[in-house]
Scaffold this active site. Sequence first.
Site, PDB file in Angstrom:
ATOM      1  CG  HIS A 138      47.425  25.406  53.645  1.00 27.32           C
ATOM      2  ND1 HIS A 138      46.861  24.191  53.322  1.00 27.32           N
ATOM      3  CD2 HIS A 138      47.291  25.538  54.986  1.00 27.32           C
ATOM      4  CE1 HIS A 138      46.415  23.603  54.412  1.00 27.32           C
ATOM      5  NE2 HIS A 138      46.651  24.401  55.448  1.00 27.32           N
ATOM      6  CG  HIS A 147      34.930  42.158  48.319  1.00 27.43           C
ATOM      7  ND1 HIS A 147      34.219  43.334  48.414  1.00 27.43           N
ATOM      8  CD2 HIS A 147      36.055  42.354  49.055  1.00 27.43           C
ATOM      9  CE1 HIS A 147      34.886  44.193  49.180  1.00 27.43           C
ATOM     10  NE2 HIS A 147      36.003  43.602  49.583  1.00 27.43           N
TER      11      HIS A 147
END
Length: 212
Positions: A138, A147
């Site tokens: 979160h 990446h």
Amino acid sequence: MKTEQSIKKVRVYGAGGHSHVIKDVMRMNGYEITDTFDDKPEQVHYASKHVSGGARKNIEKFPHHGDPVIIAVGINAERKEIADFLQSDFETAIHPSAIIAENAVIEEGTVVFAGCIIQTNTRVGKHVIINTGASVDHDNIIGDFAHISPKVALCGHVEVGEGSHVGVGAVVIPKVKIGKWCTIGAGTIVLKDVPDYATVVGNPGKIIKINN
């Protein structure tokens, strides 16, 4: 039976192994791959067929407009360069098995592969790779062209800067900020903030160099 209007279409820029994973994701989502481009069509993955030349040799003649494009290039800096010179609309690829919170934001050009989890209040930028089985918890912020490699675990309130590469199996503890264009080595445990352009490896993670 699908009508011509109901078939979603996409073009893929890049013809290496990474592009075949993206193509599988697009097909699972009902897309037709209409074109594949690569800047070195003579050196593409053995399974790539009917590959056209990319935009680098003659950017004015490249068909920028048409079906949206997804950039299937694994190297972050190259993906950014291509996104900068293409004058195209971009598509997003999200594997059906990915679990993504309703209020998470995934921006254009990003790919989310099989088994990924992206939790609530997270924002993922443009042309990002969230690779197989990665966990993004979160309130994360993932910058453009980053990446997040397979099996990475990003805890809550983590920030990853533009173009940074977090290697396979790395773990980043809560509230850590990784700067832009950093490299986090495979299996690294990141316990504190990382400055721009740094390479970090080990457990606990240590800076081994900063690229100027």
